[in-house]
Every structure is written in structure tokens, then in C-alpha cells.
Design an enzyme around this catalytic site. Structure first.
Site, PDB file in Angstrom:
ATOM      1  N   LYS A  81      16.895  12.867  -8.518  1.00 50.09           N
ATOM      2  CA  LYS A  81      16.543  11.601  -9.160  1.00 50.09           C
ATOM      3  C   LYS A  81      15.806  10.732  -8.143  1.00 50.09           C
ATOM      4  CE  LYS A  81      19.147   8.771 -12.443  1.00 50.09           C
ATOM      5  NZ  LYS A  81      20.513   8.280 -12.721  1.00 50.09           N
TER       6      LYS A  81
HETATM    7  O1  G3P Z   1      21.942   5.672 -16.537  1.00 54.80           O
HETATM    8  C1  G3P Z   1      21.725   4.513 -15.807  1.00 54.80           C
HETATM    9  C2  G3P Z   1      22.966   3.698 -15.843  1.00 54.80           C
HETATM   10  O2  G3P Z   1      23.936   4.214 -14.978  1.00 54.80           O
HETATM   11  C3  G3P Z   1      22.751   2.265 -15.625  1.00 54.80           C
HETATM   12  O3  G3P Z   1      23.524   1.649 -16.554  1.00 54.80           O
HETATM   13  O4  G3P Z   1      24.792  -0.137 -17.574  1.00 54.80           O
HETATM   14  O5  G3P Z   1      24.285  -0.200 -15.122  1.00 54.80           O
HETATM   15  O6  G3P Z   1      22.485  -0.596 -16.761  1.00 54.80           O
HETATM   16  P1  G3P Z   1      23.776   0.090 -16.482  1.00 54.80           P
END
Ligand code: G3P
Length: 217
Positions: free
Chosen positions: A83
Site C-alpha cells: 500500500k
Molecule cells: O480503509 C481506510 C480506513 O482504515 C480509514 O478509515 O474511518 O479512519 O476514515 P477511517
């Protein structure tokens, strides 16, 4: 639509994987930090558990170091997707790793132009972050729709991996638009099973089971 699970918690991955709900796993530095585990060790454990792609994120910001980190991560297992962030250095790293036959997930995508660049750089996955756009009163699902249109217009093979998913509705909305993959926290995947009418209906059935003394075993 494939389901990836967005966590580095082994027990939670295992539970969903045993149910056939896991087509892959995504992690990021925040999720690794939350797990309290060593990145190389926990990523290896996840790769041993799950047969689909497992995203492991580089932590450098320059292309040269990102590339070295990506190569090291890729050695963990055949199902690693390295990634990289959607920066110019990340795109350079994406192209180099892709040319070496390594899967790459380009993350932190917030615009259709960024997604177009990732596809040109040969990304295996592009990760548009829906929830973080919604947080700013923008529409994350519009972005998924725009990327779907652009990729279909030109036959790009990069998979749209909807990320930053915060609700069960996000999952069905992504499936309606035609995202190739959605990655969600375990709790969101489990929440997809919930419906108040299911609970209400079951309560009614259970009352009748009690009243009539119905027994099967
Ligand atoms: O897949 C990306 C994720 O881990 C981020 O999620 O909820 O932190 O925006 P969030």
C-alpha cells in the site's frame, strides 16, 4: 463485490474468514499501531490466515525508501499488496513495484484525477476514502461513481477498493455503484446482518414457541 476486512486484529479476521466473508484484508499504520503488534509479524500471520490480497502500507515518504520498504513487505508472502499513498512518490513506487509483478494498493485517494493517475501507474487497487469525504460534507459515494465511470470508459483494470467505510449502508451503496471491493471494519460487516423487522419478527415467533411449547430437540 469482494469484502476486505479493514483491521489488523487476528481474532476478528479469523471469525469472519471462517464464515467465508473475507476476500482480503487491508491494514494501515494506524491499524497496526492499534493492534500493538510488530508490522512484519502481524502481517505474516494475516497472510497465513487469508488467501486473498493483504494490504500492508509503507511508512516512508520518498520513492526510494518506499520502494525498498515495498520490496521487503512483498517478501512476507505472495498475497501481499503493497500500500502506497497517493503522492507523486507513491505513484513512482506503484509503477516500479507493478513492473516487478507486485500487487499495489494506492491509498488516500480523494479525487477522480488521483484515481486516474493511479490507474495509469498500473495500480492493482485504488482506495478512495468515502467516510473522510462525508466528514467534510462532501459525497464519498459520488467519488466511487466517478471513478467507476472513468475506469469503465477506458477499460482500466485497476480495482476500485472503497475504503473508510463507516456504515452498513455504505456497503450496499458501493455494491450498487459497482465498486470491485469494499473494505470495512469487522463491526460494519457484522452490522449488515441487522434489521429491526428481523428482530421484531423473531420476537413474535419466539413468543409463539413459548406459548405452544414447540420443541425440536
Ligand atoms: O480503509 C481506510 C480506513 O482504515 C480509514 O478509515 O474511518 O479512519 O476514515 P477511517
Amino acid at each position: 463485490m469482494k469484502f476486505f476486512v479493514d483491521t489488523a486484529e487476528i481474532d476478528q479476521i479469523k471469525e469472519l474468514n471462517d464464515l467465508g466473508m473475507v476476500d482480503g484484508v487491508t491494514t494501515n499504520p494506524s491499524l497496526i499501531a492499534k493492534s500493538g503488534r510488530n508490522i512484519l509479524e502481524v502481517t505474516k500471520e494475516i497472510c497465513d490466515l487469508v488467501s486473498g490480497p493483504v494490504s500492508a502500507e509503507v511508512v516512508a515518504l520518498d520513492a526510494e525508501t518506499m520502494l525498498a520498504e515495498g520490496r521487503k513487505l512483498a517478501k512476507i508472502a505472495d498475497n501481499i499488496a503493497v500500500k502506497v499513498p497517493l503522492t507523486w512518490a507513491g505513484l513512482q513506487t506503484c509503477k516500479a513495484l507493478t513492473d516487478e509483478g507486485i500487487m499495489v494498493n494506492v491509498t488516500l485517494c480523494f479525487s477522480a484525477n488521483q484515481a486516474l493517475l493511479a490507474a495509469k501507474a498500473g495500480a492493482t487497487f485504488i482506495s478512495p476514502f468515502i467516510g473522510r469525504l462525508d466528514d467534510l460534507n462532501l459525497d464519498g459515494l459520488d467519488l466511487i461513481e466517478d471513478i467507476r465511470t472513468i475506469y469503465d470508459n477506458y477499460g482500466f483494470e485497476t480495482n476500485i477498493l472503497a475504503a473508510s467505510i463507516r456504515s452498513a449502508n455504505h456497503m450496499s451503496d458501493c455494491a450498487k455503484i459497482g465498486a470491485d471491493v469494499a473494505t470495512a471494519p469487522p463491526a460494519v460487516i457484522k452490522a449488515m446482518a441487522n434489521h429491526m423487522l428481523t428482530d421484531k419478527g423473531l420476537a413474535g415467533f419466539m413468543a409463539d414457541v413459548e406459548k405452544a411449547g414447540i420443541k425440536i430437540l
